[in-house]
Write a protein that holds these residues in place. Structure first.
Motif, PDB file in Angstrom:
ATOM      1  N   SER A  19      36.836  36.653  31.470  1.00  0.00           N
ATOM      2  CA  SER A  19      36.589  36.651  32.939  1.00  0.00           C
ATOM      3  C   SER A  19      37.817  37.406  33.442  1.00  0.00           C
ATOM      4  CB  SER A  19      36.917  35.452  33.494  1.00  0.00           C
ATOM      5  OG  SER A  19      38.147  34.945  33.340  1.00  0.00           O
ATOM      6  N   GLU A  79      40.153  37.121  35.138  1.00  0.00           N
ATOM      7  CA  GLU A  79      41.271  36.356  35.425  1.00  0.00           C
ATOM      8  C   GLU A  79      41.850  36.455  34.185  1.00  0.00           C
ATOM      9  OE1 GLU A  79      38.543  34.818  38.734  1.00  0.00           O
ATOM     10  OE2 GLU A  79      38.461  35.571  36.551  1.00  0.00           O
ATOM     11  N   ASP A 128      41.840  40.598  43.420  1.00  0.00           N
ATOM     12  CA  ASP A 128      41.730  40.115  41.922  1.00  0.00           C
ATOM     13  C   ASP A 128      43.360  39.329  41.731  1.00  0.00           C
ATOM     14  OD1 ASP A 128      39.550  41.169  41.072  1.00  0.00           O
ATOM     15  OD2 ASP A 128      40.164  43.293  40.338  1.00  0.00           O
ATOM     16  N   LYS A 151      44.799  37.453  43.721  1.00  0.00           N
ATOM     17  CA  LYS A 151      44.597  36.106  44.272  1.00  0.00           C
ATOM     18  C   LYS A 151      43.655  35.199  43.239  1.00  0.00           C
ATOM     19  CE  LYS A 151      45.204  36.717  49.100  1.00  0.00           C
ATOM     20  NZ  LYS A 151      44.745  36.595  50.598  1.00  0.00           N
ATOM     21  N   ARG A 152      42.872  35.839  42.616  1.00  0.00           N
ATOM     22  CA  ARG A 152      41.805  35.136  41.724  1.00  0.00           C
ATOM     23  C   ARG A 152      42.860  34.581  40.597  1.00  0.00           C
ATOM     24  NH1 ARG A 152      36.699  39.159  40.766  1.00  0.00           N
ATOM     25  NH2 ARG A 152      36.311  37.767  39.371  1.00  0.00           N
ATOM     26  N   TRP A 158      43.244  31.263  39.243  1.00  0.00           N
ATOM     27  CA  TRP A 158      43.004  30.620  37.677  1.00  0.00           C
ATOM     28  C   TRP A 158      44.194  30.063  37.142  1.00  0.00           C
ATOM     29  CZ3 TRP A 158      44.846  32.592  33.442  1.00  0.00           C
ATOM     30  CH2 TRP A 158      44.207  32.251  32.165  1.00  0.00           C
TER      31      TRP A 158
END
Length: 729
Positions: free
Chosen positions: A330, A332, A551, A553-554, A558
């Motif tokens: 992914s 993350e 990205d 923040k994601r 995660w």
């Protein structure tokens, strides 16, 4: 069952200009391939010298040293009994070529130069090399004396040829050649070449593996055949991270896949394939007709070496490798793994004592700190897995009586964080978030205030000019407000470097040394120029410099779960703020308010500017449709809704600030490349840094004229609707 062939490809962590180290890794990969029963070994592009040698490729020394290392490999009898495909730069008739050297048992069979060079984005191959522009043609290459003695002759073939063995036929292509509309592997396949090797120096960007694997899969699905993909892995000495992931495919199916992110210096994968499967796959009438009609015929260099000798077929334990589903990470995971691996490579090769991050309590510096923690987790996992090179590096970089056994223990030895507050500007919340994050990952934390330095610098203005500058909230002008913010920002940069130099000494670290300072400016802030030149954005490396806020923040969301760091949740909900202006009951500085645009809008502007290559007018014309109130929207469409006049204002506002801040990009801290809209001026985004006044430019005038037409059409539609409504009974 027909004839089984076992083939090997690899990912190597090479280092630009490390000739002996690179050669030792090549030899190790050959040994591993042989140990796994492979009869063919393929290595990365330019593996002897490293891919990112840049203008060193213009130096004769480099070519001499590469040939000396090639001679070392050819003369090593432990590298015999396997067909080798090695990446070497070659000077031929006073022209520099990026080449594959195909060799066997100490002899060169032929040299295959790259035909299509990568020359956009991060790549400048045309600056260094010349493409071979004569498909299927070859000539003689005059060997230097060091190779003549080994070869037993003065010349070998040089050009676009293939190798014919008693049992199959193989050809080579290099990196970019797989991506072009008319790739060599298609013509080689039509001429009966059954094994294609691709040696690559392909850098990482988010989700790029999906595109790369689709290209290889489609190539072998259309043409049939065996495809071996080799790639560099690690930090070769630049801003790029080469993400490995060696691959072996047959007839559109993945048989073997290496790791995309690893701390291993050498990784070899193998697969055993029934060559008859390729022939059966290619037996359809359409493929046979295309092959018969193909005008491109390759010169075949004959060798008696078999890839599937009879004794291999007698081994009843040998079985073809079964297809497998490809493995993807992914976004993350890619951020955690890529940046972590890159930082470890950079640290162990730079000879420094560790990293320092100025923690602000915001999500950007938080993300940088968590990436370092991810690095420590990767290192500890590699140590537990018995990686001796990592164990040796840890002993050298983080010496101590006790070997670190957890990521937190390693973090405390090599990672340092500093919170640099101001009594009036810094909130209790940001100071606490910085402290809590440091405690969670166990970094060596320093909590300090820079008020005295700030007041001293501010006092210089008052004592020298007789003028006392004030913040805007205190009644000062925009100029005063900006200057006072910049004093703090630049003081933090100086302070960070002070502590980076002295902390290893004050901690009585053996060997002393200094720390590398990590930056934390995200891609949007750099693009907009929302940073102070020579402030904390100025550092040695910036791991998040080409990653956008969304990205990041994601990634933090995660990591909160996967790294078990509950303290990260507060960073996700905090309002982004620089905290450079005094806090009042009615005012808290906001990054998005200061910038005049949201981070999501910045991401859109960045992609349209760089990836889609749109200027001000083109961007406005595109966004008028993308952000239109009456546009049809799907469930996952989160684009904003604006009227054309607002879009025009936002586009102008973005390009105005982009233009006036371009000079900052020339001094931007080199950032790990993760996105194709990065504004990194060091290598990737080459544009002027002195622009004409855009508010008076033709581009802005065209936006105004287009907007006027849209407004006129809108009024005309409104009049028509009013007229229709009046006629309706």
């Amino acid at each position: 069952m027909g004839r089984l062939v076992t083939v090997a490809t690899c990912s190597l962590n090479q280092w630009a200009m490390d000739f002996e180290g690179n050669t030792s890794r090549i030899i190790e990969s050959i040994h591993q391939a042989k140990a796994k029963g492979a009869r063919l070994r393929v290595g990365p592009e330019l593996e002897i010298c490293g891919y990112t040698c840049q203008d060193h490729f213009g130096e004769p020394d480099l070519y001499m040293h590469c040939l000396e290392m090639l001679a070392r490999i050819l003369s090593d009898r432990s590298c015999y009994d396997i067909l080798l495909d090695i990446g070497v730069p070659i000077q031929h008739r006073n022209v520099y070529y990026n080449c594959r050297v195909i060799c066997l048992n100490g002899k060169i069979l032929f040299i295959r130069p790259k035909m299509f060079l990568a020359n956009d984005g991060n790549y400048r191959e045309m600056r260094f090399f010349t493409p071979w522009m004569r498909p299927t043609e070859h000539e003689e290459y005059h060997l230097p004396l060091i190779l003549q003695k080994l070869q037993g002759s003065t010349h070998v073939l040089f050009g676009d040829c293939v190798i014919s063995t008693p049992d199959t036929c193989l050809g080579a292509e290099t990196c970019e050649e797989m991506w072009i509309p008319d790739p060599p592997h298609a013509h080689m396949s039509l001429d009966g070449v059954e094994i294609i090797t691709n040696s690559s120096g392909s850098h990482f960007s988010l989700q790029k593996l999906d595109v790369r694997l689709k290209l290889i899969s489609e190539a072998t699905r259309k043409c049939g055949g065996i495809y071996l993909y080799a790639n560099q892995q690690g930090c070769d000495g630049e801003r790029l991270y080469f993400d490995g992931c060696a691959l072996i495919l047959c007839n559109g199916q993945v048989l073997a896949q290496g790791s995309q992110f690893s701390l291993n210096d050498v990784e070899v994968i193998t697969a055993t394939i029934d060559i008859e499967e390729v022939r059966a796959y290619r037996s359809s009438i359409s493929r046979r007709m295309q092959a018969a009609m193909s005008p491109r015929k390759y010169h075949r260099i004959q060798t008696s070496f078999e890839l599937s000798p009879e004794e291999y077929d007698m081994d009843l334990m040998q079985r073809p490798t079964l297809p497998r589903e490809p493995r993807y990470h992914s976004v993350e995971e890619e951020i955690a793994l890529c940046a972590g691996c890159y930082l470890w490579d950079y640290l162990r090769r730079s000879g420094t004592a560790g990293y320092l991050v100025p923690l602000s309590g915001g999500i950007d510096s938080c993300a940088t700190a968590v990436i370092v923690y991810s690095m420590c987790r990767l290192v500890i996992d590699a140590m537990k897995g018995g990686n001796m090179k990592v164990i040796e590096d840890v002993a050298r970089i983080a010496p101590g009586i006790k070997v670190p056994e957890t990521a937190e223990e390693l973090c405390n030895r090599i990672f340092h964080t500093v919170y640099m507050g101001m009594s009036k500007q810094s909130s209790v919340d940001t100071r606490r978030r910085a402290r809590d994050l440091s405690a969670a990952i166990n970094s060596y934390h320093v909590n300090l205030d820079i008020d005295t330095v700030y007041e001293a610098q501010k006092g210089l203005i008052t004592s020298t000019l007789g003028f006392e500058p004030k913040f805007k909230v205190e009644g000062g002008s925009e100029t005063e407000n900006l200057m006072l913010q910049n004093i703090q920002a630049r003081t933090r940069m100086v302070t960070a470097y002070e502590f980076a130099q002295i902390l290893p000494t004050t901690r009585a670290r053996p060997g002393g040394g200094s720390l590398l300072v990590l930056g934390s400016a995200n891609v949007g802030e750099s693009l907009r120029g929302y940073l102070t030149k020579y402030d904390c954005s100025s550092a040695d490396i910036n791991p998040i410099g080409s990653i956008d806020k969304a990205d990041l923040k994601r990634f933090i969301a995660w990591a909160e779960v996967n790294f078990d760091l509950p303290c990260l949740h507060e960073f996700l909900t905090a309002i982004p703020t620089a905290e450079l202006e005094p806090l009042t009951e009615t005012y808290v500085q906001s990054d998005e308010a200061d910038m005049g645009m949201t981070y999501d809008e910045l991401t859109t502007f960045g992609r349209l500017r760089k990836v889609h290559k749109l200027g001000p007018y083109g961007m406005f014309a595109r966004l008028v449709h993308d952000w239109a109130p009456d546009r049809e929207r799907g469930p996952n469409d989160h684009q904003p809704v604006y009227e054309p006049a607002v879009i025009a204002m936002k586009v102008k506002h973005f390009f105005h600030h982009y233009a006036i801040n371009r000079h900052k990009m020339t001094t931007l801290t080199p950032a790990l490349h993760c996105n194709d809209y990065s504004p990194d001026d060091n290598r990737f985004d080459l544009r002027p840094f002195l622009y004409p006044r855009l508010w008076e430019s033709w581009s802005f005038k065209r936006i105004d004229s287009h907007l006027a037409k849209l407004e006129e059409v809108k009024k005309k539609k409104a009049r028509m609707m009013q007229s229709q409504a009046a006629r309706t009974p």
